[in-house]
Design a protein around this motif. Structure first.
Motif, short mmCIF file in Angstrom:
data_model
loop_
_atom_site.label_atom_id
_atom_site.label_comp_id
_atom_site.label_asym_id
_atom_site.label_seq_id
_atom_site.Cartn_x
_atom_site.Cartn_y
_atom_site.Cartn_z
N VAL A 170 -17.55 48.66 19.94
CA VAL A 170 -17.10 48.69 21.34
C VAL A 170 -16.70 47.29 21.80
CG1 VAL A 170 -17.81 49.14 23.72
CG2 VAL A 170 -18.44 50.76 21.91
N ALA A 171 -17.53 46.31 21.47
CA ALA A 171 -17.23 44.93 21.88
C ALA A 171 -15.92 44.45 21.27
CB ALA A 171 -18.38 44.01 21.48
N ALA A 172 -15.68 44.80 20.01
CA ALA A 172 -14.45 44.36 19.36
C ALA A 172 -13.22 45.01 19.99
CB ALA A 172 -14.51 44.70 17.87
N LEU A 173 -13.38 46.22 20.52
CA LEU A 173 -12.25 46.95 21.10
C LEU A 173 -12.02 46.64 22.58
CD1 LEU A 173 -12.67 50.52 19.55
CD2 LEU A 173 -10.93 48.83 19.01
N ARG A 174 -13.00 46.04 23.24
CA ARG A 174 -12.90 45.86 24.70
C ARG A 174 -11.57 45.25 25.16
NH1 ARG A 174 -16.50 46.55 28.69
NH2 ARG A 174 -18.55 47.36 28.09
N PRO A 175 -11.04 44.24 24.46
CA PRO A 175 -9.79 43.65 24.95
C PRO A 175 -8.63 44.63 25.04
CG PRO A 175 -10.84 42.19 23.36
CD PRO A 175 -11.59 43.48 23.32
N GLU A 176 -8.69 45.73 24.26
CA GLU A 176 -7.58 46.69 24.29
C GLU A 176 -7.90 47.94 25.09
OE1 GLU A 176 -7.56 49.26 20.32
OE2 GLU A 176 -7.77 47.12 19.86
N LEU A 177 -9.07 47.99 25.74
CA LEU A 177 -9.47 49.16 26.51
C LEU A 177 -9.34 48.92 28.01
CD1 LEU A 177 -12.69 50.23 24.56
CD2 LEU A 177 -10.34 51.07 24.25
N GLY A 233 -21.00 54.91 39.72
CA GLY A 233 -20.99 53.48 39.44
C GLY A 233 -21.07 53.14 37.97
N ARG A 234 -21.10 54.13 37.08
CA ARG A 234 -21.17 53.84 35.64
C ARG A 234 -19.85 53.27 35.16
NH1 ARG A 234 -22.82 58.06 31.54
NH2 ARG A 234 -20.86 58.96 32.23
N GLU A 235 -19.94 52.32 34.24
CA GLU A 235 -18.74 51.80 33.60
C GLU A 235 -18.20 52.82 32.61
OE1 GLU A 235 -17.80 47.58 31.78
OE2 GLU A 235 -18.67 48.88 30.23
N LEU A 236 -16.91 53.08 32.69
CA LEU A 236 -16.22 53.97 31.78
C LEU A 236 -15.17 53.17 31.02
CD1 LEU A 236 -15.56 57.00 34.16
CD2 LEU A 236 -17.53 56.65 32.66
N LEU A 237 -15.01 53.47 29.76
CA LEU A 237 -13.98 52.84 28.94
C LEU A 237 -12.93 53.89 28.58
CD1 LEU A 237 -16.29 50.80 26.55
CD2 LEU A 237 -15.13 49.99 28.62
N ASP A 238 -11.70 53.43 28.38
CA ASP A 238 -10.64 54.37 28.04
C ASP A 238 -9.51 53.67 27.33
OD1 ASP A 238 -9.55 56.87 27.85
OD2 ASP A 238 -8.93 57.02 29.93
N LEU A 239 -8.71 54.46 26.63
CA LEU A 239 -7.48 53.96 26.02
C LEU A 239 -6.44 53.79 27.13
CD1 LEU A 239 -7.39 56.38 22.95
CD2 LEU A 239 -8.28 54.05 23.01
N PRO A 240 -5.67 52.73 27.09
CA PRO A 240 -4.78 52.44 28.21
C PRO A 240 -3.72 53.51 28.46
CG PRO A 240 -4.38 50.94 26.36
CD PRO A 240 -5.64 51.67 26.06
N ASP A 241 -3.22 54.15 27.41
CA ASP A 241 -2.12 55.10 27.57
C ASP A 241 -2.58 56.56 27.53
OD1 ASP A 241 -0.29 52.99 27.71
OD2 ASP A 241 -0.15 52.89 25.53
#
Length: 373
Positions: A244-251, A259-267
């Motif tokens: 997850v940490a390695a992917l964060r710059p592209e998410l 209030g939870r943090e959610l991650l997602d693919l940009p497109d």
């Protein structure tokens, strides 16, 4: 500040990723791959899961994929039998192996006190090398002479669900076909070895945890936006923070209404919250519900237990509003909340289509039972 997705916006995004907002014109193999597999301990349930997601789905197509060894039934996410593509089974199995072992030990730790699990695995691999399909009890009995300590159930489950990458072979899992679970070596069944565990090292050309990063991307494509706790709940694998940490710059970073943090693919699709959501019938243990730690995006807290109990549910306006069962060609729907007249009509219509699918085009229908009498 991250964009906040309210419950309805999160619901519509989830439905879109799960192919439940609009039936997809995909081959069954592509749908199984996109969904990261379908939970399949109940062998017939994946057929309903794909029928609800695909246009003109033919159950013979999925049966053919099993026979042709393009999809496979195997223990994977959460130590549960999943129907996954052959490629995903081989690529993901080693990454899930420590979790599978720990989950079996969590149930049977006392049975394996003093047992060298690596030696047990080696004995089991020698036994399975002949490629003969065996049930879990048959494998346990064959090993019990050297390993008398664990009970046979514990021994069989440890071997099949954790120590050896195994596949459940047809006729198990074929359309309208019975058959007990008989297991063979996954590598032998698919004709290719399981991918070995990836060893990270300084300056490794693939970067940290490539399999873990692929799992994160694939999960978000099928289940996002999601929190890291949701990813753990789906996979059962706790060791993904590095990926997850390695992917964060592209998410993309979002937040839900709690209030939870959610991650997602940009497109990835995040439809308008007002997008209409058609009635959908989900099978038992569908990952649209089980694939999250926080399931409020689809099911109310008071009904959360339905999914883990194996109840089949009906989505109305994108949320769990009823359960369903089949009896003599009829789909019977039991409402969990009052349904408007238009909702009732859509539930009965879609239930009738499902009944005809389950009866191979017969005259099945649907009836609705409500709490209103």
């Amino acid at each position: 500040m991250p964009t906040v997705l309210d419950d309805r916006a999160l619901n519509r995004a989830t439905l879109a990723r799960q192919l439940l907002l609009d039936r997809a014109a995909l081959p069954a193999l592509d749908a199984v791959a996109h969904l990261c597999g379908l939970q399949a301990q109940e062998p017939q349930e994946p057929f309903t899961g794909l029928w609800s997601r695909l246009r003109a789905f033919d159950p013979a197509e999925l049966s053919g994929l099993l026979v042709d060894r393009k999809v496979v039934r195997t223990h994977l996410m959460r130590r549960t039998v999943h129907l996954v593509t052959a490629g995903d089974a081989l690529a993901w199995r080693s990454r899930h192996a420590p979790m599978l072992r720990q989950r079996v030990l969590g149930t049977y730790r006392a049975d394996f006190a003093g047992v060298d699990l690596d030696e047990l695995a080696a004995d089991a691999a020698r036994l399975a090398a002949d490629g003969v399909p065996r049930t879990m009890p048959e494998l346990a009995r064959a090993l019990a002479g050297r390993w008398p300590g664990p009970g046979q159930r514990a021994l069989g489950e440890m071997v099949v669900a954790a120590l050896l990458p195994m596949a459940q072979v047809p006729p198990r899992g074929l359309w309208r076909t019975g058959g007990g679970a008989r297991n063979v070596s996954l590598a032998r069944w698919l004709g290719r070895p399981v991918d070995p565990p990836h060893q990270d090292g300084p300056g490794h050309p693939e970067g940290p945890d490539p399999v873990g990063r692929a799992l994160v991307r694939r999960y978000l494509a099928a289940f996002g936006p999601a929190a890291t706790a949701d990813l753990r709940a789906w996979s059962g694998v706790a060791g993904l923070p590095g990926a997850v940490a390695a992917l964060r710059p592209e998410l993309v970073v979002l937040r839900d209404s709690r209030g939870r943090e959610l991650l997602d693919l940009p497109d990835a699709p995040r439809p308008d919250p007002d997008t209409p959501a058609p009635v959908r019938f989900l099978p038992a243990f569908d990952n649209a519900l089980l694939g999250y730690q926080e399931r409020g995006r689809i099911v109310a807290d008071e009904h959360r237990g339905l999914s883990v109990a194996g109840e089949r549910v009906v989505l109305v306006d994108g949320r769990v509003a009823a359960t369903w069962r089949t009896d003599a060609g009829t789909v019977t729907v039991t409402a969990l909340r009052p349904l408007a007249r238009a909702e009732r009509a859509e539930v009965v219509e879609e239930g009738g289509r499902l009944a005809r699918f389950l009866s191979d085009g017969g005259d099945g229908g649907a009836r609705l039972v409500t709490g209103e009498g």
